[in-house]
Design a protein around this motif. Structure first.
Motif, PDB file in Angstrom:
ATOM      1  N   LEU A   1       4.049 -13.529 -10.981  1.00  0.00           N
ATOM      2  CA  LEU A   1       3.348 -12.751 -11.994  1.00  0.00           C
ATOM      3  C   LEU A   1       2.142 -12.014 -11.427  1.00  0.00           C
ATOM      4  O   LEU A   1       1.755 -10.962 -11.937  1.00  0.00           O
ATOM      5  CB  LEU A   1       2.913 -13.686 -13.126  1.00  0.00           C
ATOM      6  N   VAL A   2       1.557 -12.522 -10.356  1.00  0.00           N
ATOM      7  CA  VAL A   2       0.366 -11.909  -9.773  1.00  0.00           C
ATOM      8  C   VAL A   2       0.644 -10.493  -9.281  1.00  0.00           C
ATOM      9  O   VAL A   2      -0.169  -9.596  -9.474  1.00  0.00           O
ATOM     10  CB  VAL A   2      -0.184 -12.789  -8.620  1.00  0.00           C
ATOM     11  N   GLY A   3       1.804 -10.265  -8.670  1.00  0.00           N
ATOM     12  CA  GLY A   3       2.130  -8.935  -8.141  1.00  0.00           C
ATOM     13  C   GLY A   3       2.087  -7.843  -9.182  1.00  0.00           C
ATOM     14  O   GLY A   3       1.325  -6.865  -9.053  1.00  0.00           O
ATOM     15  N   PRO A   4       2.868  -7.950 -10.263  1.00  0.00           N
ATOM     16  CA  PRO A   4       2.824  -6.897 -11.287  1.00  0.00           C
ATOM     17  C   PRO A   4       1.464  -6.760 -11.959  1.00  0.00           C
ATOM     18  O   PRO A   4       1.054  -5.654 -12.313  1.00  0.00           O
ATOM     19  CB  PRO A   4       3.879  -7.352 -12.302  1.00  0.00           C
ATOM     20  N   LEU A   5       0.748  -7.867 -12.149  1.00  0.00           N
ATOM     21  CA  LEU A   5      -0.563  -7.767 -12.784  1.00  0.00           C
ATOM     22  C   LEU A   5      -1.586  -7.073 -11.896  1.00  0.00           C
ATOM     23  O   LEU A   5      -2.439  -6.334 -12.374  1.00  0.00           O
ATOM     24  CB  LEU A   5      -1.076  -9.161 -13.163  1.00  0.00           C
ATOM     25  N   ALA A   6      -1.494  -7.312 -10.602  1.00  0.00           N
ATOM     26  CA  ALA A   6      -2.460  -6.729  -9.678  1.00  0.00           C
ATOM     27  C   ALA A   6      -2.056  -5.338  -9.204  1.00  0.00           C
ATOM     28  O   ALA A   6      -2.865  -4.625  -8.619  1.00  0.00           O
ATOM     29  CB  ALA A   6      -2.645  -7.639  -8.474  1.00  0.00           C
ATOM     30  N   ALA A   7      -0.833  -4.933  -9.468  1.00  0.00           N
ATOM     31  CA  ALA A   7      -0.336  -3.663  -8.935  1.00  0.00           C
ATOM     32  C   ALA A   7      -1.166  -2.472  -9.385  1.00  0.00           C
ATOM     33  O   ALA A   7      -1.423  -1.553  -8.613  1.00  0.00           O
ATOM     34  CB  ALA A   7       1.124  -3.467  -9.335  1.00  0.00           C
ATOM     35  N   GLY A   8      -1.605  -2.459 -10.619  1.00  0.00           N
ATOM     36  CA  GLY A   8      -2.389  -1.329 -11.104  1.00  0.00           C
ATOM     37  C   GLY A   8      -3.848  -1.386 -10.704  1.00  0.00           C
ATOM     38  O   GLY A   8      -4.553  -0.390 -10.756  1.00  0.00           O
ATOM     39  N   ARG A   9      -4.307  -2.542 -10.292  1.00  0.00           N
ATOM     40  CA  ARG A   9      -5.730  -2.714  -9.987  1.00  0.00           C
ATOM     41  C   ARG A   9      -6.064  -2.562  -8.514  1.00  0.00           C
ATOM     42  O   ARG A   9      -7.202  -2.274  -8.170  1.00  0.00           O
ATOM     43  CB  ARG A   9      -6.187  -4.088 -10.441  1.00  0.00           C
ATOM     44  N   ILE A  10      -5.096  -2.767  -7.665  1.00  0.00           N
ATOM     45  CA  ILE A  10      -5.340  -2.704  -6.225  1.00  0.00           C
ATOM     46  C   ILE A  10      -4.786  -1.401  -5.692  1.00  0.00           C
ATOM     47  O   ILE A  10      -3.618  -1.092  -5.885  1.00  0.00           O
ATOM     48  CB  ILE A  10      -4.680  -3.895  -5.504  1.00  0.00           C
ATOM     49  N   HIS A  11      -5.630  -0.644  -5.035  1.00  0.00           N
ATOM     50  CA  HIS A  11      -5.201   0.629  -4.462  1.00  0.00           C
ATOM     51  C   HIS A  11      -5.275   0.529  -2.943  1.00  0.00           C
ATOM     52  O   HIS A  11      -6.325   0.222  -2.375  1.00  0.00           O
ATOM     53  CB  HIS A  11      -6.080   1.772  -4.966  1.00  0.00           C
ATOM     54  N   LEU A  12      -4.146   0.763  -2.300  1.00  0.00           N
ATOM     55  CA  LEU A  12      -4.068   0.675  -0.849  1.00  0.00           C
ATOM     56  C   LEU A  12      -4.184   2.060  -0.231  1.00  0.00           C
ATOM     57  O   LEU A  12      -3.841   3.060  -0.860  1.00  0.00           O
ATOM     58  CB  LEU A  12      -2.737   0.051  -0.440  1.00  0.00           C
ATOM     59  N   SER A  13      -4.626   2.087   0.998  1.00  0.00           N
ATOM     60  CA  SER A  13      -4.635   3.354   1.724  1.00  0.00           C
ATOM     61  C   SER A  13      -3.186   3.778   1.964  1.00  0.00           C
ATOM     62  O   SER A  13      -2.282   2.940   1.954  1.00  0.00           O
ATOM     63  CB  SER A  13      -5.362   3.186   3.059  1.00  0.00           C
ATOM     64  N   PRO A  14      -2.935   5.053   2.178  1.00  0.00           N
ATOM     65  CA  PRO A  14      -1.555   5.489   2.421  1.00  0.00           C
ATOM     66  C   PRO A  14      -0.917   4.785   3.618  1.00  0.00           C
ATOM     67  O   PRO A  14       0.272   4.470   3.611  1.00  0.00           O
ATOM     68  CB  PRO A  14      -1.695   6.988   2.674  1.00  0.00           C
ATOM     69  N   ARG A  15      -1.705   4.502   4.632  1.00  0.00           N
ATOM     70  CA  ARG A  15      -1.177   3.825   5.814  1.00  0.00           C
ATOM     71  C   ARG A  15      -0.758   2.384   5.492  1.00  0.00           C
ATOM     72  O   ARG A  15       0.305   1.924   5.902  1.00  0.00           O
ATOM     73  CB  ARG A  15      -2.236   3.839   6.903  1.00  0.00           C
ATOM     74  N   ALA A  16      -1.581   1.683   4.730  1.00  0.00           N
ATOM     75  CA  ALA A  16      -1.249   0.308   4.342  1.00  0.00           C
ATOM     76  C   ALA A  16      -0.062   0.286   3.383  1.00  0.00           C
ATOM     77  O   ALA A  16       0.801  -0.585   3.474  1.00  0.00           O
ATOM     78  CB  ALA A  16      -2.457  -0.368   3.702  1.00  0.00           C
ATOM     79  N   ALA A  17      -0.013   1.246   2.474  1.00  0.00           N
ATOM     80  CA  ALA A  17       1.115   1.318   1.539  1.00  0.00           C
ATOM     81  C   ALA A  17       2.422   1.537   2.296  1.00  0.00           C
ATOM     82  O   ALA A  17       3.446   0.926   1.981  1.00  0.00           O
ATOM     83  CB  ALA A  17       0.886   2.430   0.527  1.00  0.00           C
ATOM     84  N   ARG A  18       2.392   2.395   3.303  1.00  0.00           N
ATOM     85  CA  ARG A  18       3.594   2.649   4.108  1.00  0.00           C
ATOM     86  C   ARG A  18       3.999   1.389   4.878  1.00  0.00           C
ATOM     87  O   ARG A  18       5.183   1.074   4.989  1.00  0.00           O
ATOM     88  CB  ARG A  18       3.339   3.817   5.070  1.00  0.00           C
TER      89      ARG A  18
END
Length: 103
Positions: free
Chosen positions: A22-39
């Motif tokens: 449940l933590v993943g979907p709840l935190a998905a909108g609150r945590i913003h990663l850099s494009p490099r980390a997202a990739r």
């Protein structure tokens, strides 16, 4: 350890697993990663699967039907075959090699 303790441990582990999922979907909108980390996070499942395939394929240390099946699947990937066909080529080639006596 009694049966009651085992059941309690299983229930606690199940609850912890569901909370962790449940933590993943709840935190998905609150945590913003850099494009490099997202990739990098996008590539993690591919790297994990490749590592699992490599360790499971080469665990015996010798050339056997698994290794040749993965090689056949890799050739199918290089020829740009659809995923289902890649899986079929790898599994059928390994099965045929085992049927003729290769370990």
């Amino acid at each position: 350890m009694s049966g009651r303790d085992v059941i309690l441990g299983i229930l606690l582990l199940g609850a912890a697993t569901q909370a962790f999922k449940l933590v993943g979907p709840l935190a998905a909108g609150r945590i913003h990663l850099s494009p490099r980390a997202a990739r990098a996070f996008e590539l993690l499942p591919t790297a994990l699967i490749a590592g699992l395939v490599a360790t499971q394929t080469f665990d015996g240390g010798s050339i056997d039907a698994k290794v040749l099946g993965v090689l056949a699947a890799a050739i199918a990937v290089a020829l740009r075959a659809p995923f289902g066909l890649v899986v079929l080529v790898g599994s059928v080639s390994a099965a045929l090699l085992r049927a003729i006596g290769l370990p």
